[in-house]
Design an enzyme around this catalytic site. Structure first.
Site, PDB file in Angstrom:
ATOM      1  N   ARG A 111      -0.129   0.326   0.663  1.00  0.00           N
ATOM      2  CA  ARG A 111       0.974   1.229   0.363  1.00  0.00           C
ATOM      3  C   ARG A 111       1.255   2.090   1.596  1.00  0.00           C
ATOM      4  O   ARG A 111       0.339   2.587   2.251  1.00  0.00           O
ATOM      5  CB  ARG A 111       0.649   2.138  -0.838  1.00  0.00           C
ATOM      6  CG  ARG A 111       0.686   1.422  -2.176  1.00  0.00           C
ATOM      7  CD  ARG A 111       2.098   0.966  -2.537  1.00  0.00           C
ATOM      8  NE  ARG A 111       2.170   0.312  -3.838  1.00  0.00           N
ATOM      9  CZ  ARG A 111       2.035  -0.991  -4.030  1.00  0.00           C
ATOM     10  NH1 ARG A 111       1.794  -1.782  -2.991  1.00  0.00           N
ATOM     11  NH2 ARG A 111       2.143  -1.498  -5.240  1.00  0.00           N
ATOM     12  N   GLU A 147       9.875   3.348   2.723  1.00  0.00           N
ATOM     13  CA  GLU A 147      10.500   2.028   2.680  1.00  0.00           C
ATOM     14  C   GLU A 147      11.541   1.875   1.581  1.00  0.00           C
ATOM     15  O   GLU A 147      12.404   0.987   1.650  1.00  0.00           O
ATOM     16  CB  GLU A 147       9.438   0.940   2.507  1.00  0.00           C
ATOM     17  CG  GLU A 147       8.743   0.942   1.157  1.00  0.00           C
ATOM     18  CD  GLU A 147       7.644  -0.121   1.082  1.00  0.00           C
ATOM     19  OE1 GLU A 147       7.700  -0.936   0.156  1.00  0.00           O
ATOM     20  OE2 GLU A 147       6.753  -0.129   1.944  1.00  0.00           O
ATOM     21  N   HIS A 188       7.082  -5.647   3.391  1.00  0.00           N
ATOM     22  CA  HIS A 188       6.346  -5.676   2.119  1.00  0.00           C
ATOM     23  C   HIS A 188       6.295  -7.095   1.535  1.00  0.00           C
ATOM     24  O   HIS A 188       6.632  -7.329   0.367  1.00  0.00           O
ATOM     25  CB  HIS A 188       6.996  -4.720   1.112  1.00  0.00           C
ATOM     26  CG  HIS A 188       6.027  -4.185   0.095  1.00  0.00           C
ATOM     27  ND1 HIS A 188       6.030  -2.880  -0.326  1.00  0.00           N
ATOM     28  CD2 HIS A 188       5.016  -4.790  -0.581  1.00  0.00           C
ATOM     29  CE1 HIS A 188       5.084  -2.695  -1.238  1.00  0.00           C
ATOM     30  NE2 HIS A 188       4.456  -3.846  -1.400  1.00  0.00           N
TER      31      HIS A 188
END
Length: 334
Positions: free
Chosen positions: A233, A262, A294
């Site tokens: 994360r 993000e 991601h």
């Protein structure tokens, strides 16, 4: 019952539609759930969301007002969901508590290898028919020290690969994993792990206690030639502090699959727009940094498991059954 699925990637759509066939109708949208798109869900009892969905109190209130009673998030993390508000609104919220740990662990190693061996720079050079080796020298991982921050399922898978490389294993977690200990991992405190590791990989969830776990002090403690990888994360790393260290010429490389700001960027095409995030814009200019969007989880195996679990969560909701995936139970009926 028809399900509305937000933030569906084009590769995911046929897998979702195939999995849900014969159970529930599903409408897939490529837009992400936020305050602007939440009204689309009006009339849908159950929706499915992606990891970057905005499920704050305003969005949850809009969803509840439109009749949504169940949210099935297609991810393990749930730091984007205001769970107390969802509970107060009588919603059921479920997540995917487990999927292939190998997808993320293998990708973390991909990032670590890419920055260590200068793969992106080398690839860009050869596209221009520049075949020099200047500036491309890396290091063997064999015999060096890896620090694994978080040794759950993904951290364990990452550790097994490190063991295969013949690395010295340091670990940090609130509880020791016997499988990692059996591989020779030595558990230690964070300060020592950051100071002694040649490669540090993050595999902990984002919680209040782990926010900016890698802060300015932790970065200062790291070796000048260390490699840092984050596939967990974005909020685990203080990105501004990281940029400051990179500007000082520190670190062999940094591989980031996540970024703390993000949301609203990752999974979207922003190539024709001005970049408003100065920190991210500066970060991607460093030649020893690789940033991906991601995608660590994004293998067919993992995505299929995520979809299958999401469907099972919805089926459980329909029959009033609870599992370990339920974060907020349905309000009791009178």
């Amino acid at each position: 019952m028809e399900i509305l699925a937000f933030g569906v990637q084009s590769d995911e759509r046929p897998l979702i539609e195939q999995a849900f066939a014969g159970h529930h109708e599903v409408r897939c949208l490529d837009v992400f759930l936020n305050e602007d798109t939440a009204p689309i869900a009006a009339g849908y009892e159950a929706i499915s969301t992606s990891v970057n969905a905005d499920l704050g109190h305003r969005v949850l209130q809009t969803l509840a007002a439109g009749g949504t009673q169940m949210i099935a998030q297609r991810s393990t993390g749930f730091n984007n969901i205001d769970l107390p508000v969802a509970e107060r609104l009588g919603m059921t919220v479920a997540r995917v508590s487990f999927y292939s740990p190998y997808s993320v662990a293998e990708f973390a190693w991909t990032l670590g290898m890419a920055v260590n061996r200068r793969i992106v720079r080398a690839s860009n050079r050869t596209r221009d028919f520049d075949f020099r080796l200047d500036g491309l020298m890396g290091r063997d991982w064999h015999g060096r020290t890896v620090g694994v921050v978080g040794t759950g399922k993904i951290g364990e898978a990452f550790t097994r690969i490190a063991h295969g490389f013949g690395m010295r294993l340091l670990g940090w977690d609130i509880a020791e994993n016997p499988a990692c200990t059996a591989l020779g991992m030595e558990y230690t405190d964070k300060d020592r792990l950051f100071a002694e590791s040649d490669l540090i990989s993050l595999h902990v969830p984002l919680l209040p206690d782990t926010h900016h776990l890698v802060d300015a002090a932790a970065l200062k403690a790291m070796k000048d030639d260390a490699v840092l990888v984050n596939s967990s994360r974005g909020g685990l790393v203080d990105t501004r502090a990281l940029v400051a260290e990179l500007r000082e010429g520190r670190f062999t490389g940094v591989g980031l699959d996540v970024y703390e700001a993000e949301a609203g960027l990752f999974f979207l095409d922003k190539s024709l727009e001005a970049v408003e995030d100065d920190t991210l814009a500066r970060l991607v200019t460093f030649p020893n940094v690789v940033v991906t969007s991601h995608q660590a989880y994004y293998t067919r195996d993992a995505v299929q498991q995520i979809i299958d679990t999401t469907l099972r969560n919805i089926l459980d909701y329909r029959v009033g059954r609870r599992s370990e995936n339920v974060l907020v139970p349905a309000a009791p009926t009178s």
